[in-house]
Design a protein around this motif. Structure first.
Motif, mmCIF file in Angstrom:
data_model
loop_
_atom_site.group_PDB
_atom_site.id
_atom_site.type_symbol
_atom_site.label_atom_id
_atom_site.label_comp_id
_atom_site.label_asym_id
_atom_site.label_seq_id
_atom_site.Cartn_x
_atom_site.Cartn_y
_atom_site.Cartn_z
ATOM 1 N N PHE A 1 22.573 -31.316 4.478
ATOM 2 C CA PHE A 1 22.118 -30.137 3.738
ATOM 3 C C PHE A 1 23.294 -29.528 2.973
ATOM 4 C CE2 PHE A 1 22.026 -25.467 3.784
ATOM 5 C CZ PHE A 1 21.036 -25.283 2.833
ATOM 6 N N GLN A 2 24.430 -29.431 3.663
ATOM 7 C CA GLN A 2 25.598 -28.819 3.048
ATOM 8 C C GLN A 2 26.007 -29.544 1.762
ATOM 9 O OE1 GLN A 2 27.782 -27.931 6.456
ATOM 10 N NE2 GLN A 2 29.133 -26.457 5.484
ATOM 11 N N LYS A 3 25.831 -30.863 1.782
ATOM 12 C CA LYS A 3 26.202 -31.649 0.612
ATOM 13 C C LYS A 3 25.257 -31.322 -0.550
ATOM 14 C CE LYS A 3 27.188 -36.296 -1.011
ATOM 15 N NZ LYS A 3 26.373 -35.998 -2.194
ATOM 16 N N ALA A 4 23.957 -31.271 -0.237
ATOM 17 C CA ALA A 4 22.982 -30.958 -1.283
ATOM 18 C C ALA A 4 23.227 -29.554 -1.834
ATOM 19 C CB ALA A 4 21.567 -31.062 -0.709
ATOM 20 N N LEU A 5 23.567 -28.627 -0.941
ATOM 21 C CA LEU A 5 23.838 -27.252 -1.370
ATOM 22 C C LEU A 5 25.089 -27.208 -2.254
ATOM 23 C CD1 LEU A 5 23.181 -24.205 -1.122
ATOM 24 C CD2 LEU A 5 24.637 -24.142 0.906
ATOM 25 N N ASN B 1 33.007 -22.145 3.134
ATOM 26 C CA ASN B 1 31.853 -21.817 3.959
ATOM 27 C C ASN B 1 30.604 -21.685 3.077
ATOM 28 O OD1 ASN B 1 30.336 -20.934 6.068
ATOM 29 N ND2 ASN B 1 31.678 -19.251 6.665
ATOM 30 N N PRO B 2 30.174 -22.817 2.469
ATOM 31 C CA PRO B 2 29.146 -22.728 1.414
ATOM 32 C C PRO B 2 27.832 -22.076 1.860
ATOM 33 C CG PRO B 2 29.552 -25.022 2.060
ATOM 34 C CD PRO B 2 30.612 -24.199 2.709
ATOM 35 N N LEU B 3 27.500 -22.212 3.138
ATOM 36 C CA LEU B 3 26.246 -21.615 3.600
ATOM 37 C C LEU B 3 26.192 -20.103 3.357
ATOM 38 C CD1 LEU B 3 25.481 -24.301 5.017
ATOM 39 C CD2 LEU B 3 24.854 -22.959 6.995
ATOM 40 N N ARG B 4 27.374 -19.476 3.426
ATOM 41 C CA ARG B 4 27.420 -18.027 3.275
ATOM 42 C C ARG B 4 26.991 -17.566 1.886
ATOM 43 N NH1 ARG B 4 30.148 -14.397 5.725
ATOM 44 N NH2 ARG B 4 28.547 -13.195 4.695
ATOM 45 N N VAL B 5 27.054 -18.463 0.907
ATOM 46 C CA VAL B 5 26.632 -18.084 -0.451
ATOM 47 C C VAL B 5 25.141 -17.729 -0.440
ATOM 48 C CG1 VAL B 5 26.485 -18.856 -2.860
ATOM 49 C CG2 VAL B 5 28.396 -19.606 -1.431
ATOM 50 N N LEU B 6 24.386 -18.395 0.435
ATOM 51 C CA LEU B 6 22.941 -18.135 0.515
ATOM 52 C C LEU B 6 22.662 -16.695 0.934
ATOM 53 C CD1 LEU B 6 21.783 -21.394 2.350
ATOM 54 C CD2 LEU B 6 21.447 -20.828 -0.048
ATOM 55 N N LYS C 1 18.526 -19.421 -6.091
ATOM 56 C CA LYS C 1 17.066 -19.305 -6.064
ATOM 57 C C LYS C 1 16.403 -20.665 -5.806
ATOM 58 C CE LYS C 1 14.561 -17.790 -9.526
ATOM 59 N NZ LYS C 1 14.368 -17.011 -10.752
ATOM 60 N N ASN C 2 16.950 -21.684 -6.437
ATOM 61 C CA ASN C 2 16.361 -23.012 -6.258
ATOM 62 C C ASN C 2 17.171 -23.899 -5.311
ATOM 63 O OD1 ASN C 2 14.266 -22.443 -8.080
ATOM 64 N ND2 ASN C 2 15.704 -22.749 -9.781
ATOM 65 N N ALA C 3 17.902 -23.219 -4.408
ATOM 66 C CA ALA C 3 18.716 -23.995 -3.460
ATOM 67 C C ALA C 3 17.802 -24.818 -2.557
ATOM 68 C CB ALA C 3 19.545 -23.035 -2.609
ATOM 69 N N PRO C 4 18.295 -25.953 -2.095
ATOM 70 C CA PRO C 4 17.478 -26.743 -1.167
ATOM 71 C C PRO C 4 17.263 -25.936 0.113
ATOM 72 C CG PRO C 4 19.740 -27.570 -1.241
ATOM 73 C CD PRO C 4 19.612 -26.553 -2.315
ATOM 74 N N SER C 5 16.187 -26.284 0.832
ATOM 75 C CA SER C 5 15.909 -25.581 2.071
ATOM 76 C C SER C 5 16.450 -26.401 3.231
ATOM 77 C CB SER C 5 14.400 -25.405 2.206
ATOM 78 O OG SER C 5 14.107 -24.974 3.503
ATOM 79 N N ILE C 6 17.202 -25.758 4.080
ATOM 80 C CA ILE C 6 17.796 -26.491 5.208
ATOM 81 C C ILE C 6 16.717 -27.130 6.084
ATOM 82 C CG2 ILE C 6 18.057 -24.411 6.649
ATOM 83 C CD1 ILE C 6 20.784 -25.975 7.512
ATOM 84 N N ILE C 7 15.569 -26.490 6.107
ATOM 85 C CA ILE C 7 14.484 -27.003 6.949
ATOM 86 C C ILE C 7 14.065 -28.419 6.527
ATOM 87 C CG2 ILE C 7 12.039 -26.582 7.519
ATOM 88 C CD1 ILE C 7 12.873 -23.589 7.566
ATOM 89 N N ASP C 8 14.214 -28.695 5.221
ATOM 90 C CA ASP C 8 13.866 -30.043 4.742
ATOM 91 C C ASP C 8 14.882 -31.091 5.170
ATOM 92 O OD1 ASP C 8 11.678 -28.972 3.495
ATOM 93 O OD2 ASP C 8 12.773 -28.592 1.613
ATOM 94 N N TYR C 9 16.019 -30.646 5.676
ATOM 95 C CA TYR C 9 17.080 -31.590 6.050
ATOM 96 C C TYR C 9 17.250 -31.755 7.561
ATOM 97 C CZ TYR C 9 18.526 -31.793 1.197
ATOM 98 O OH TYR C 9 18.559 -32.006 -0.152
ATOM 99 N N LEU C 10 16.398 -31.055 8.337
ATOM 100 C CA LEU C 10 16.591 -31.108 9.791
ATOM 101 C C LEU C 10 16.355 -32.518 10.327
ATOM 102 C CD1 LEU C 10 14.748 -27.842 10.969
ATOM 103 C CD2 LEU C 10 17.197 -28.173 10.503
#
Ligand code: AMP
Length: 417
Positions: free
Chosen positions: A174-178, A200-205, A217-226
């Motif tokens: 997920f982090q890579k896609a983000l 810490n890219p997650l913090r941008v969200l 707004k169009n960031a990937p959803s982590i749920i799709d990467y679980l």
């Protein structure tokens, strides 16, 4: 006059009625769920927080109160309680006795944030942690416990947000896609977020700034990467919450500000507090105990913002301060005897005050009204010579003669009925 430090506040006696009510409700509920209280120190070695919360978080980077402690390195006023609870679990080898520990603690935390309404530099948290259980049912149960507390306290307008942050296996994908998305929209990010992209890219969200919100707004959803294990875990949490009729929203941008979270994270927000909308937050942190040198044991916890919760409730609940049960008015000559009575009455559970000033009866009756006492005991020389004093009910002005001989028992039986 010396004033308070900016960002710090006094919680005055009249406000403490509500604080006590909240604390009582929390203790009662948590203990019903098998949590035991732990008291933790306010100062810890700085390293504890840097290693647990994360070097590149706002808290560790800019908000900690850190001091030199002689030659022993630096110590920090705790910004949160989880790290200390984990340290204690490891240090006292609680896991050897029983890896499963359900703990709660209530107390002050310190963060050097920009003060504003609902955001203080010393604030209080009600904190609950479970060590040693990786089952998703405990995630659902801890959320249920949190929501139940808010329901019991009649907290208005609450919203439960949940998300899953995955585990070290699936989060990197997920982090890579983000990162791909963030690199392409770096120009729109604020200065802090440009730094976060690398650290810490997650913090941008999580950033509240307009440009950053737009960029993600169009960031990937982590749920799709679980991975399948994380997905199944999250499914059980959702299903269990639904079964218990707990409404929640999935917020794919919920990341929370601390590095240690894994899998389920959650936040309780309210629309009634203006900008500072989060009243509680928490999540799973399965890697932290091991990362701090303990055994490989999973964990989950939450922290409620006590100040924000009490501010929320003070908007709807009027806490009525009650006066004493009894106020004693007596001439100076009888003070020795009256002092004895007052002590005996206090010790027998009757909230008693006496006059120490020797002012006139008229002005003391005014004081009795002001302090809102339920009864007044009037010692009058003439009545006293017959062995009696007068007990006046301030609600209906009814007066009774009370024999001095059995004063404590007689007063008690009138007042407590
Ligand atoms: P955190 O430890 O950041 O997850 O915060 C948990 C809860 O503590 C938040 O939801 C807030 O209600 C409360 N909180 C955090 N920081 C502050 C602060 N500076 N002032 C008041 N309450 C706070």
């Amino acid at each position: 006059m010396i004033q308070l430090i900016k960002g710090f506040k006094d919680i005055l006696p009249e406000d403490n009625l509500l604080w006590q009510k909240i604390e009582f409700a929390a203790r009662e509920l948590f203990e019903d769920f098998g949590y035991r209280e732990i008291k933790l120190p306010i100062l810890e070695k700085s390293e504890l927080f840097a290693r647990s919360i994360g070097e590149s978080t706002d808290i560790v980077e800019k908000e900690m109160y850190t001091f030199e402690d002689g030659s022993k390195g630096t110590i920090t006023l705790r910004p949160e309680a989880t790290a200390s609870a984990v340290r204690s679990y490891i240090q006292h080898k609680m896991y050897a006795k029983d890896p499963i520990q359900k703990l709660y603690t209530i107390g002050p935390m310190f963060r050097r944030e920009r003060p504003q309404k609902g955001r203080y530099r010393q604030f209080y948290q009600i904190d609950a942690e479970v060590f040693g259980i990786d089952s998703p049912y405990i995630d659902a149960q801890i959320i249920l416990m949190l929501v139940t507390l808010f329901e019991r306290l009649n907290v208005p307008d609450i919203n439960v947000l949940i998300n899953s942050l995955g585990c070290p296996e699936c989060r990197p994908n997920f982090q890579k896609a983000l990162l791909d998305l963030l690199e392409s929209s770096k120009d729109n990010l604020c200065e802090d977020c440009i730094r976060r992209v690398d650290k810490n890219p997650l913090r941008v969200l999580d950033c509240k700034k307009e440009g950053c919100r737009e960029a993600v707004k169009n960031a990937p959803s982590i749920i799709d990467y679980l991975c399948s294990a994380c997905e199944e875990h999250f499914d059980v949490v959702k299903r269990s919450l639904k079964k218990r009729n707990i409404s929640y929203e999935i917020d794919k941008n919920l990341v929370r500000g601390l590095d240690y979270y894994t899998r389920t994270i959650f936040e309780v927000q309210t629309t009634s507090l203006g900008a500072q909308s989060a009243v509680a937050g928490g999540g799973r942190y399965d890697g932290l105990i091991e990362a701090l040198g303990g055994p490989k044991q999973p964990a989950i916890g939450f922290a409620i913002g006590f100040d924000r919760l009490s501010e929320l409730l003070s908007q709807t609940v009027e806490s009525v301060e009650t006066g004493p049960d009894l106020f004693i008015i007596a001439p100076d000559s009888e003070k020795d005897m009256v002092f004895e009575w007052a002590c005996d009455l206090n010790l027998s559970g009757i909230k008693t005050d006496m006059d120490y000033s020797g002012r006139s009866r008229k002005s003391l009756m005014k004081r009795a009204n002001k302090i809102n006492t339920s009864y007044v005991l009037i010692v009058d020389e003439r009545e006293l010579s017959c062995g009696n004093v007068i007990l006046k009910n301030m609600n209906d002005s009814d007066q009774k003669e009370i024999p001095v001989e059995s004063l404590v028992d007689s007063v008690k039986s009138v007042i407590t009925g």
